[in-house]
Design an enzyme around this catalytic site. Sequence first.
Site, PDB file in Angstrom:
ATOM      1  N   ASP A  29      -7.278  -3.970  -4.961  1.00  0.00           N
ATOM      2  CA  ASP A  29      -6.998  -2.637  -4.421  1.00  0.00           C
ATOM      3  C   ASP A  29      -5.663  -2.090  -4.933  1.00  0.00           C
ATOM      4  O   ASP A  29      -5.467  -0.890  -5.052  1.00  0.00           O
ATOM      5  CB  ASP A  29      -6.918  -2.631  -2.891  1.00  0.00           C
ATOM      6  CG  ASP A  29      -7.703  -3.706  -2.197  1.00  0.00           C
ATOM      7  OD1 ASP A  29      -8.123  -4.671  -2.858  1.00  0.00           O
ATOM      8  OD2 ASP A  29      -7.889  -3.617  -0.980  1.00  0.00           O
TER       9      ASP A  29
ATOM     10  N   ASP B  99       0.797  -1.231   0.000  1.00  0.00           N
ATOM     11  CA  ASP B  99       0.000   0.000   0.000  1.00  0.00           C
ATOM     12  C   ASP B  99       0.826   1.275   0.000  1.00  0.00           C
ATOM     13  O   ASP B  99       0.307   2.357   0.322  1.00  0.00           O
ATOM     14  CB  ASP B  99      -0.988  -0.012   1.174  1.00  0.00           C
ATOM     15  CG  ASP B  99      -2.225  -0.829   0.828  1.00  0.00           C
ATOM     16  OD1 ASP B  99      -2.600  -0.849  -0.358  1.00  0.00           O
ATOM     17  OD2 ASP B  99      -2.804  -1.444   1.730  1.00  0.00           O
TER      18      ASP B  99
HETATM   19  N1  GLY Z   1      -7.515  -1.586   0.680  1.00  0.00           N
HETATM   20  C1  GLY Z   1      -8.393  -2.152   1.606  1.00  0.00           C
HETATM   21  C2  GLY Z   1      -9.793  -1.712   1.499  1.00  0.00           C
HETATM   22  O1  GLY Z   1     -10.275  -1.222   0.508  1.00  0.00           O
HETATM   23  O2  GLY Z   1     -10.464  -1.893   2.489  1.00  0.00           O
END
Ligand code: GLY
Length: 374
Positions: free
Chosen positions: A154, A91
């Site tokens: 994501d 992330d």
């Molecule tokens: N990236 C994790 C979510 O969207 O909760």
Amino acid sequence: MADLNWVEQAWNDIVHKVERTSARIGATFPHASQKGQYDSPPPDFWTAGFWPGLLWLIYKDTNNEKLKQFATECEIKLDDVLNDFYELDHDSGFMWSLTAVANYKLTKNPDSRRRALIAASHLAGRFNLKGKYIRAWNDRDDHFRDNIGWAIIDCLMNLPLLYWASEETKDPRFAFIAQEHANTVVKEFIRPDGSSHHIVCFDPHTGERLEAKGGQGFAPESAWSRGNSWALHGLTLSYLYTQDELYLQAAKRVAHFFIANLPDDHVPYWDFRLPTIEGAPRDSSAGAIAASGLIELARCVEPLEAPLYHDAAVRILKSLYENYGAWNKEEEGLLLHGTSHFPRGSNVDVPLIYGDYFFVEAISKLRGETELFW
Ligand code: GLY
């Protein structure tokens, strides 16, 4: 063009509210609001970039130096994460695009450039050559054991950090990795009907696709609404950077699924394929993420096609503003009714900072903003 009355009203409400709430939240890292007040997880949580990113968006319009100061302090606090006191995962894009890249784009601060390039290098280092995916998460808790071969939808939103790093350094390697990952997503995550998996598992040694998992969605074959909004928005951003038609066509496919499956008030339930929607919570954050992506998608397509995407975004945002906004409430969040992780029962039906961020981003776009932090 959107009806400017409500858009301007929404922007005024946002600015007044954030100028007020920032006095308490300051340079911290809110994620979910409980009983009217945002929590403050440690800075290594994936959501650390959204509050500073939101402050930069408002600073850009208002020149409120206090907001700039909080955003800058957040970025500096993230140095402990970047310098390995914590374990970085996939992330890095969410965290440093909205802090260091945003700061660099607005102020040309060389320290911000350096931070963002270090973060991009970490992210590039997670690429699996055999499976052609960026590895998700680290196996630091029970939810994530044996996950070396996992990739998640994501992560498309982390790719802009790599594209940006290539543009900045004139070194195409970062963008090569981003494109290989995006190609894998189009092939293995996006179904023919335009819906998306959350998690796809590969054999990390051979690269063979093993299975899809439900993850934050209802089931492996369901359609977690926020995952679908990450797909829509993330594929559009990959198209913006590369002009590769593969991503534009895939983004359109996801957009068509998303728009066609919205309920009457245009804000999705937490999964598009639930056995029943009776009593099911919404996820306002999925609506906000998708709406901002749809505005961007509308800018990428032929003029005749653009209203399909733009008008859908306006419908979602108007409903978020009128039916989900917490404007006159004792509540720090901007948008009510977000759902973070329904299967774990964590932060269900609450304001979420990424819902707030993308709502502000999308409204700023409706007011004419075209420069992206991504
Ligand atoms: N990236 C994790 C979510 O969207 O909760």
